[in-house]
Scaffold this motif. Structure first.
Motif, PDB file in Angstrom:
ATOM      1  N   ARG A 116     -52.179  -7.352  41.923  1.00  0.00           N
ATOM      2  CA  ARG A 116     -52.407  -7.799  43.294  1.00  0.00           C
ATOM      3  C   ARG A 116     -51.891  -6.787  44.323  1.00  0.00           C
ATOM      4  NH1 ARG A 116     -49.745 -11.923  42.726  1.00  0.00           N
ATOM      5  NH2 ARG A 116     -47.831 -11.366  43.789  1.00  0.00           N
ATOM      6  N   THR A 117     -50.737  -6.185  44.066  1.00  0.00           N
ATOM      7  CA  THR A 117     -50.110  -5.323  45.067  1.00  0.00           C
ATOM      8  C   THR A 117     -50.459  -3.844  44.916  1.00  0.00           C
ATOM      9  OG1 THR A 117     -48.077  -5.077  43.766  1.00  0.00           O
ATOM     10  CG2 THR A 117     -48.166  -6.889  45.383  1.00  0.00           C
ATOM     11  N   ARG A 118     -50.850  -3.414  43.715  1.00  0.00           N
ATOM     12  CA  ARG A 118     -51.099  -1.989  43.490  1.00  0.00           C
ATOM     13  C   ARG A 118     -52.499  -1.686  42.965  1.00  0.00           C
ATOM     14  NH1 ARG A 118     -46.056   1.321  41.916  1.00  0.00           N
ATOM     15  NH2 ARG A 118     -44.548   0.441  43.338  1.00  0.00           N
ATOM     16  N   GLY A 119     -53.172  -2.695  42.432  1.00  0.00           N
ATOM     17  CA  GLY A 119     -54.522  -2.498  41.930  1.00  0.00           C
ATOM     18  C   GLY A 119     -54.548  -2.103  40.463  1.00  0.00           C
ATOM     19  N   GLU A 120     -55.737  -2.204  39.872  1.00  0.00           N
ATOM     20  CA  GLU A 120     -55.873  -1.992  38.435  1.00  0.00           C
ATOM     21  C   GLU A 120     -55.733  -0.537  38.006  1.00  0.00           C
ATOM     22  OE1 GLU A 120     -59.731  -3.597  37.535  1.00  0.00           O
ATOM     23  OE2 GLU A 120     -60.759  -1.804  38.205  1.00  0.00           O
ATOM     24  N   ASP A 121     -55.848   0.393  38.928  1.00  0.00           N
ATOM     25  CA  ASP A 121     -55.741   1.807  38.572  1.00  0.00           C
ATOM     26  C   ASP A 121     -54.301   2.307  38.524  1.00  0.00           C
ATOM     27  OD1 ASP A 121     -58.473   1.652  38.617  1.00  0.00           O
ATOM     28  OD2 ASP A 121     -58.745   2.949  40.354  1.00  0.00           O
ATOM     29  N   ASP A 122     -53.367   1.537  39.019  1.00  0.00           N
ATOM     30  CA  ASP A 122     -51.970   1.953  39.061  1.00  0.00           C
ATOM     31  C   ASP A 122     -51.378   1.975  37.644  1.00  0.00           C
ATOM     32  OD1 ASP A 122     -49.446   2.292  40.845  1.00  0.00           O
ATOM     33  OD2 ASP A 122     -48.887   0.785  39.348  1.00  0.00           O
ATOM     34  N   PRO A 123     -50.632   3.017  37.296  1.00  0.00           N
ATOM     35  CA  PRO A 123     -50.023   3.097  35.957  1.00  0.00           C
ATOM     36  C   PRO A 123     -49.092   1.929  35.643  1.00  0.00           C
ATOM     37  CG  PRO A 123     -49.905   5.230  37.037  1.00  0.00           C
ATOM     38  CD  PRO A 123     -50.409   4.248  38.067  1.00  0.00           C
ATOM     39  N   ALA A 128     -48.125  -2.928  32.443  1.00  0.00           N
ATOM     40  CA  ALA A 128     -47.918  -4.377  32.391  1.00  0.00           C
ATOM     41  C   ALA A 128     -49.040  -5.062  31.620  1.00  0.00           C
ATOM     42  CB  ALA A 128     -47.811  -4.944  33.810  1.00  0.00           C
ATOM     43  N   LEU A 129     -50.259  -4.580  31.779  1.00  0.00           N
ATOM     44  CA  LEU A 129     -51.396  -5.115  31.028  1.00  0.00           C
ATOM     45  C   LEU A 129     -51.210  -4.873  29.537  1.00  0.00           C
ATOM     46  CD1 LEU A 129     -54.230  -6.340  30.819  1.00  0.00           C
ATOM     47  CD2 LEU A 129     -55.157  -4.091  31.441  1.00  0.00           C
ATOM     48  N   GLU A 130     -50.808  -3.674  29.170  1.00  0.00           N
ATOM     49  CA  GLU A 130     -50.563  -3.382  27.750  1.00  0.00           C
ATOM     50  C   GLU A 130     -49.457  -4.268  27.184  1.00  0.00           C
ATOM     51  OE1 GLU A 130     -51.523   1.105  26.634  1.00  0.00           O
ATOM     52  OE2 GLU A 130     -50.170   0.969  28.357  1.00  0.00           O
ATOM     53  N   ASN A 131     -48.411  -4.510  27.964  1.00  0.00           N
ATOM     54  CA  ASN A 131     -47.335  -5.394  27.501  1.00  0.00           C
ATOM     55  C   ASN A 131     -47.855  -6.793  27.210  1.00  0.00           C
ATOM     56  OD1 ASN A 131     -45.492  -3.342  27.830  1.00  0.00           O
ATOM     57  ND2 ASN A 131     -44.655  -4.135  29.740  1.00  0.00           N
ATOM     58  N   ALA A 149     -57.831  -6.954  26.448  1.00  0.00           N
ATOM     59  CA  ALA A 149     -58.049  -5.646  25.823  1.00  0.00           C
ATOM     60  C   ALA A 149     -59.379  -5.051  26.266  1.00  0.00           C
ATOM     61  CB  ALA A 149     -57.994  -5.767  24.297  1.00  0.00           C
ATOM     62  N   LYS A 150     -60.388  -5.880  26.405  1.00  0.00           N
ATOM     63  CA  LYS A 150     -61.691  -5.403  26.895  1.00  0.00           C
ATOM     64  C   LYS A 150     -61.553  -4.898  28.329  1.00  0.00           C
ATOM     65  CE  LYS A 150     -66.242  -5.113  27.436  1.00  0.00           C
ATOM     66  NZ  LYS A 150     -66.361  -4.174  28.545  1.00  0.00           N
ATOM     67  N   TYR A 151     -60.876  -5.657  29.163  1.00  0.00           N
ATOM     68  CA  TYR A 151     -60.636  -5.259  30.546  1.00  0.00           C
ATOM     69  C   TYR A 151     -59.826  -3.948  30.584  1.00  0.00           C
ATOM     70  CZ  TYR A 151     -58.413  -5.404  35.161  1.00  0.00           C
ATOM     71  OH  TYR A 151     -57.929  -5.092  36.399  1.00  0.00           O
ATOM     72  N   ALA A 152     -58.791  -3.873  29.755  1.00  0.00           N
ATOM     73  CA  ALA A 152     -57.958  -2.667  29.706  1.00  0.00           C
ATOM     74  C   ALA A 152     -58.783  -1.465  29.247  1.00  0.00           C
ATOM     75  CB  ALA A 152     -56.770  -2.876  28.761  1.00  0.00           C
ATOM     76  N   SER A 167     -56.982   4.644  26.255  1.00  0.00           N
ATOM     77  CA  SER A 167     -58.352   4.201  25.965  1.00  0.00           C
ATOM     78  C   SER A 167     -58.564   4.066  24.463  1.00  0.00           C
ATOM     79  CB  SER A 167     -59.371   5.184  26.537  1.00  0.00           C
ATOM     80  OG  SER A 167     -59.303   5.208  27.937  1.00  0.00           O
ATOM     81  N   GLN A 168     -58.122   5.057  23.719  1.00  0.00           N
ATOM     82  CA  GLN A 168     -58.304   5.022  22.270  1.00  0.00           C
ATOM     83  C   GLN A 168     -57.521   3.884  21.628  1.00  0.00           C
ATOM     84  OE1 GLN A 168     -57.546   9.005  20.819  1.00  0.00           O
ATOM     85  NE2 GLN A 168     -59.433   9.783  21.714  1.00  0.00           N
ATOM     86  N   ARG A 169     -56.335   3.615  22.150  1.00  0.00           N
ATOM     87  CA  ARG A 169     -55.545   2.498  21.627  1.00  0.00           C
ATOM     88  C   ARG A 169     -56.270   1.168  21.857  1.00  0.00           C
ATOM     89  NH1 ARG A 169     -51.146  -0.772  23.793  1.00  0.00           N
ATOM     90  NH2 ARG A 169     -50.112  -1.693  21.996  1.00  0.00           N
ATOM     91  N   MET A 170     -56.825   0.967  23.053  1.00  0.00           N
ATOM     92  CA  MET A 170     -57.543  -0.276  23.328  1.00  0.00           C
ATOM     93  C   MET A 170     -58.806  -0.374  22.478  1.00  0.00           C
ATOM     94  SD  MET A 170     -55.856  -2.257  25.211  1.00  0.00           S
ATOM     95  CE  MET A 170     -54.202  -1.601  24.969  1.00  0.00           C
ATOM     96  N   GLU A 171     -59.495   0.744  22.282  1.00  0.00           N
ATOM     97  CA  GLU A 171     -60.677   0.739  21.423  1.00  0.00           C
ATOM     98  C   GLU A 171     -60.299   0.310  20.011  1.00  0.00           C
ATOM     99  OE1 GLU A 171     -64.457   3.589  20.214  1.00  0.00           O
ATOM    100  OE2 GLU A 171     -62.763   4.473  21.279  1.00  0.00           O
TER     101      GLU A 171
END
Length: 187
Positions: A116-123, A128-131, A149-152, A167-171
């Motif tokens: 919400r505060t930084r957007g999906e492109d922020d590291p 946090a998504l990976e966690n 995982a699809k979103y990530a 990217s490869q990890r999510m794949e």
């Protein structure tokens, strides 16, 4: 096992996040001496929580992390990166102690706030998504991990490139989720 390895890696990343400058509007009013003393108190609590967790003392980590989170919310506000570090620091020992519901709520809070505060492109949002994905995978919850995982994967391919480690990890995660073909993950 991969979740625990990632969590240890995250610990180092979390320590680095402490030094990020938050937006000025997120901070409580500055009062010389008082503010510095209270922020030092917060840093001491964070260090104690992280140290206890790293040493395997979940109960001590939970106690210090709860205090750090409450102080972070008071001093910096609920969406400040320092407060989110405290929320993440509380989620990890709660998960270790088997308090999955509260751990999940905190991990979700951290991700939602960064998004919400930084957007999906922020590291920080991506970490946090990976966690959150790792949490669901460790809990054997492919139903919850799959859409994240699809979103990530889509986000990471766009922001870091399809050859990036993220990217490869999510794949790989998408390919390993039962009942999901990789081609279905690409849609």
């Amino acid at each position: 096992m991969a979740h625990h390895v990632f969590s240890k890696k995250l610990g180092l990343g979390v320590l680095l996040l402490i030094f990020l400058s938050p937006p000025l509007w997120a901070q409580a009013p500055y009062v010389a001496g008082v503010t510095e003393t209270r922020e030092k108190e917060w840093r001491t609590l964070v260090a104690a929580a992280q140290s206890a967790y790293a040493q395997g003392y979940a109960a001590e980590a939970v106690e210090a992390a709860r205090k750090a989170l409450a102080l972070g919310e008071e001093l910096f506000g609920p969406d400040d990166p320092r407060t989110l570090i405290s929320a993440n620091d509380l989620a990890l020992p709660l998960e270790s102690a088997g308090q999955y519901r509260e751990a999940e709520q905190l991990l979700r809070r951290v991700f939602d706030s960064y998004l919400r505060t930084r957007g999906e492109d922020d590291p920080n949002s991506q970490t946090a998504l990976e966690n959150l994905i790792d949490f669901y995978l460790a809990r054997k919850r492919p139903d919850a991990a799959r859409p994240l995982a699809k979103y990530a994967w889509d986000t990471f391919r766009r922001t870091t490139g399809s050859a990036s480690e993220r990217s490869q990890r999510m794949e790989k995660i998408l390919a390993e989720i039962p009942g999901l073909s990789l081609s279905a993950g690409r849609e």
